[in-house]
Design a protein around this motif. Sequence first.
Motif, mmCIF file in Angstrom:
data_model
loop_
_atom_site.group_PDB
_atom_site.id
_atom_site.type_symbol
_atom_site.label_atom_id
_atom_site.label_comp_id
_atom_site.label_asym_id
_atom_site.label_seq_id
_atom_site.Cartn_x
_atom_site.Cartn_y
_atom_site.Cartn_z
ATOM 1 N N GLY A 1 0.794 -1.226 0.000
ATOM 2 C CA GLY A 1 0.000 0.000 0.000
ATOM 3 C C GLY A 1 0.821 1.267 0.000
ATOM 4 N N LEU A 2 0.628 2.075 1.042
ATOM 5 C CA LEU A 2 1.290 3.371 1.164
ATOM 6 C C LEU A 2 2.816 3.236 1.141
ATOM 7 C CD1 LEU A 2 1.118 6.438 1.653
ATOM 8 C CD2 LEU A 2 1.063 5.935 4.106
ATOM 9 N N GLU A 3 3.328 2.186 1.745
ATOM 10 C CA GLU A 3 4.778 1.981 1.777
ATOM 11 C C GLU A 3 5.351 1.817 0.372
ATOM 12 O OE1 GLU A 3 4.787 -1.501 4.180
ATOM 13 O OE2 GLU A 3 4.804 -0.386 6.062
ATOM 14 N N THR A 4 4.596 1.148 -0.505
ATOM 15 C CA THR A 4 5.030 0.971 -1.893
ATOM 16 C C THR A 4 5.040 2.305 -2.619
ATOM 17 O OG1 THR A 4 4.112 -1.253 -1.923
ATOM 18 C CG2 THR A 4 4.547 -0.227 -4.062
ATOM 19 N N TRP A 5 3.969 3.082 -2.452
ATOM 20 C CA TRP A 5 3.888 4.396 -3.104
ATOM 21 C C TRP A 5 4.966 5.332 -2.560
ATOM 22 C CZ3 TRP A 5 1.491 5.057 -7.458
ATOM 23 C CH2 TRP A 5 0.452 4.213 -7.792
ATOM 24 N N ALA A 6 5.224 5.254 -1.264
ATOM 25 C CA ALA A 6 6.267 6.098 -0.669
ATOM 26 C C ALA A 6 7.643 5.734 -1.236
ATOM 27 C CB ALA A 6 6.263 5.958 0.854
ATOM 28 N N PHE A 7 7.882 4.438 -1.451
ATOM 29 C CA PHE A 7 9.156 4.018 -2.028
ATOM 30 C C PHE A 7 9.313 4.563 -3.451
ATOM 31 C CE2 PHE A 7 11.877 1.114 -4.416
ATOM 32 C CZ PHE A 7 13.023 1.152 -3.643
ATOM 33 N N MET A 8 8.266 4.442 -4.245
ATOM 34 C CA MET A 8 8.335 4.942 -5.626
ATOM 35 C C MET A 8 8.523 6.463 -5.648
ATOM 36 S SD MET A 8 5.744 2.509 -7.832
ATOM 37 C CE MET A 8 4.283 2.892 -6.889
ATOM 38 N N ALA A 9 7.829 7.172 -4.770
ATOM 39 C CA ALA A 9 7.979 8.631 -4.705
ATOM 40 C C ALA A 9 9.385 8.992 -4.206
ATOM 41 C CB ALA A 9 6.906 9.233 -3.803
ATOM 42 N N HIS A 10 9.919 8.223 -3.257
ATOM 43 C CA HIS A 10 11.275 8.445 -2.760
ATOM 44 C C HIS A 10 12.285 8.300 -3.902
ATOM 45 C CE1 HIS A 10 14.660 8.354 0.066
ATOM 46 N NE2 HIS A 10 15.110 7.312 -0.604
ATOM 47 N N GLU A 11 12.086 7.287 -4.726
ATOM 48 C CA GLU A 11 12.962 7.117 -5.891
ATOM 49 C C GLU A 11 12.860 8.326 -6.825
ATOM 50 O OE1 GLU A 11 13.436 2.435 -6.924
ATOM 51 O OE2 GLU A 11 11.493 3.339 -7.402
ATOM 52 N N LEU A 12 11.643 8.747 -7.106
ATOM 53 C CA LEU A 12 11.430 9.870 -8.027
ATOM 54 C C LEU A 12 12.081 11.149 -7.494
ATOM 55 C CD1 LEU A 12 10.021 11.179 -10.503
ATOM 56 C CD2 LEU A 12 8.075 11.585 -8.992
ATOM 57 N N PHE A 13 11.811 11.489 -6.241
ATOM 58 C CA PHE A 13 12.371 12.728 -5.680
ATOM 59 C C PHE A 13 13.878 12.594 -5.423
ATOM 60 C CE2 PHE A 13 7.867 13.467 -4.606
ATOM 61 C CZ PHE A 13 7.719 14.643 -5.311
ATOM 62 N N GLY A 14 14.344 11.382 -5.141
ATOM 63 C CA GLY A 14 15.783 11.167 -4.992
ATOM 64 C C GLY A 14 16.512 11.373 -6.316
ATOM 65 N N LEU A 15 15.950 10.832 -7.406
ATOM 66 C CA LEU A 15 16.556 11.035 -8.725
ATOM 67 C C LEU A 15 16.505 12.511 -9.113
ATOM 68 C CD1 LEU A 15 15.105 7.929 -10.591
ATOM 69 C CD2 LEU A 15 17.483 8.280 -9.887
ATOM 70 N N THR A 16 15.415 13.179 -8.766
ATOM 71 C CA THR A 16 15.295 14.615 -9.041
ATOM 72 C C THR A 16 16.348 15.399 -8.265
ATOM 73 O OG1 THR A 16 12.920 14.375 -9.459
ATOM 74 C CG2 THR A 16 13.721 16.597 -8.958
ATOM 75 N N ALA A 17 16.512 15.060 -6.981
ATOM 76 C CA ALA A 17 17.511 15.750 -6.154
ATOM 77 C C ALA A 17 18.914 15.528 -6.716
ATOM 78 C CB ALA A 17 17.433 15.260 -4.704
ATOM 79 N N PHE A 18 19.206 14.302 -7.151
ATOM 80 C CA PHE A 18 20.526 14.002 -7.712
ATOM 81 C C PHE A 18 20.759 14.816 -8.989
ATOM 82 C CE2 PHE A 18 23.345 10.782 -10.004
ATOM 83 C CZ PHE A 18 24.502 11.208 -9.376
ATOM 84 N N ALA A 19 19.765 14.862 -9.853
ATOM 85 C CA ALA A 19 19.889 15.642 -11.092
ATOM 86 C C ALA A 19 20.089 17.127 -10.788
ATOM 87 C CB ALA A 19 18.660 15.438 -11.972
ATOM 88 N N LEU A 20 19.328 17.660 -9.831
ATOM 89 C CA LEU A 20 19.477 19.072 -9.470
ATOM 90 C C LEU A 20 20.833 19.349 -8.829
ATOM 91 C CD1 LEU A 20 15.877 19.780 -8.164
ATOM 92 C CD2 LEU A 20 16.958 20.785 -10.193
ATOM 93 N N ALA A 21 21.341 18.398 -8.039
ATOM 94 C CA ALA A 21 22.678 18.568 -7.454
ATOM 95 C C ALA A 21 23.732 18.634 -8.560
ATOM 96 C CB ALA A 21 22.990 17.431 -6.480
ATOM 97 N N LEU A 22 23.602 17.777 -9.562
ATOM 98 C CA LEU A 22 24.553 17.800 -10.675
ATOM 99 C C LEU A 22 24.452 19.112 -11.458
ATOM 100 C CD1 LEU A 22 24.309 14.117 -11.964
ATOM 101 C CD2 LEU A 22 26.078 15.138 -10.509
ATOM 102 N N LEU A 23 23.232 19.600 -11.663
ATOM 103 C CA LEU A 23 23.053 20.899 -12.327
ATOM 104 C C LEU A 23 23.670 22.022 -11.488
ATOM 105 C CD1 LEU A 23 19.399 20.562 -13.664
ATOM 106 C CD2 LEU A 23 21.504 20.709 -15.042
ATOM 107 N N HIS A 24 23.500 21.940 -10.170
ATOM 108 C CA HIS A 24 24.071 22.927 -9.257
ATOM 109 C C HIS A 24 25.594 22.936 -9.389
ATOM 110 C CE1 HIS A 24 24.891 25.240 -5.684
ATOM 111 N NE2 HIS A 24 23.617 25.293 -5.341
ATOM 112 N N TRP A 25 26.199 21.732 -9.419
ATOM 113 C CA TRP A 25 27.647 21.638 -9.607
ATOM 114 C C TRP A 25 28.058 22.304 -10.917
ATOM 115 C CZ3 TRP A 25 30.983 20.892 -6.030
ATOM 116 C CH2 TRP A 25 30.725 20.036 -4.951
ATOM 117 N N GLY A 26 27.342 21.975 -11.986
ATOM 118 C CA GLY A 26 27.665 22.547 -13.286
ATOM 119 C C GLY A 26 27.595 24.060 -13.278
ATOM 120 N N TRP A 27 26.561 24.589 -12.630
ATOM 121 C CA TRP A 27 26.385 26.041 -12.562
ATOM 122 C C TRP A 27 27.534 26.699 -11.793
ATOM 123 C CZ3 TRP A 27 23.639 29.476 -15.077
ATOM 124 C CH2 TRP A 27 23.477 30.757 -14.535
#
Length: 193
Positions: A42-68
């Motif tokens: 249930g909720l734990e599965t959705w939370a895991f998928m959302a954690h992956e999505l926001f974690g990948l987003t955070a990683f991408a933004l961190a890399l963009l921040h480094w580039g900037w």
Amino acid sequence: MSDTTENVWSPTLRWLHFGLALAVTLQLFLSLVMEEPGEAEGLETWAFMAHELFGLTAFALALLHWGWMLGGHDGGWRHLFPWDRQGWRAVWRDLSGLLRGCLPEGGPHPGLPGLVEGLGLVLVTLQGASGFAIFLLLPPEGGLPERFEFLSELHEVFGSGVWLYWFGHVGMALLHRLRGDAVVARISPFKSR
């Protein structure tokens, strides 16, 4: 006039900071609810998928921040890592000011706030890199292959560091706000200069 002389962040950096702060905050709090695939329901599965999505987003933004920053914008890498003599003087000046009860001024110049930001960016990048590796290697049924379990341990260690950094960063922002400093307004993408 350049952003550095005005002591104001560029709009690009303000949006990167906002996106990174939001993504990191969401993935941290989702980590409190989620479970690994195979164990989650249930909720734990959705939370895991959302954690992956926001974690990948955070990683991408961190890399963009480094580039900037490495591109020389908003004080460049010397803002994040003030290793030269002038930078260390600024860090020591900020530290001695803290001992006298004076908060350092934020902005794209070398000193303690930039060093703390740089260390936080390193931590979030390491957390994101370990999470990205887990994302690539984790089978749908859950459970990393044994030879890659060290990635989960690294991810947990970095995660604890990110939590500590998050509390410290939010705490300092609140302290600046309570003292009437404009630091929070200067980093907000929603405020005009």
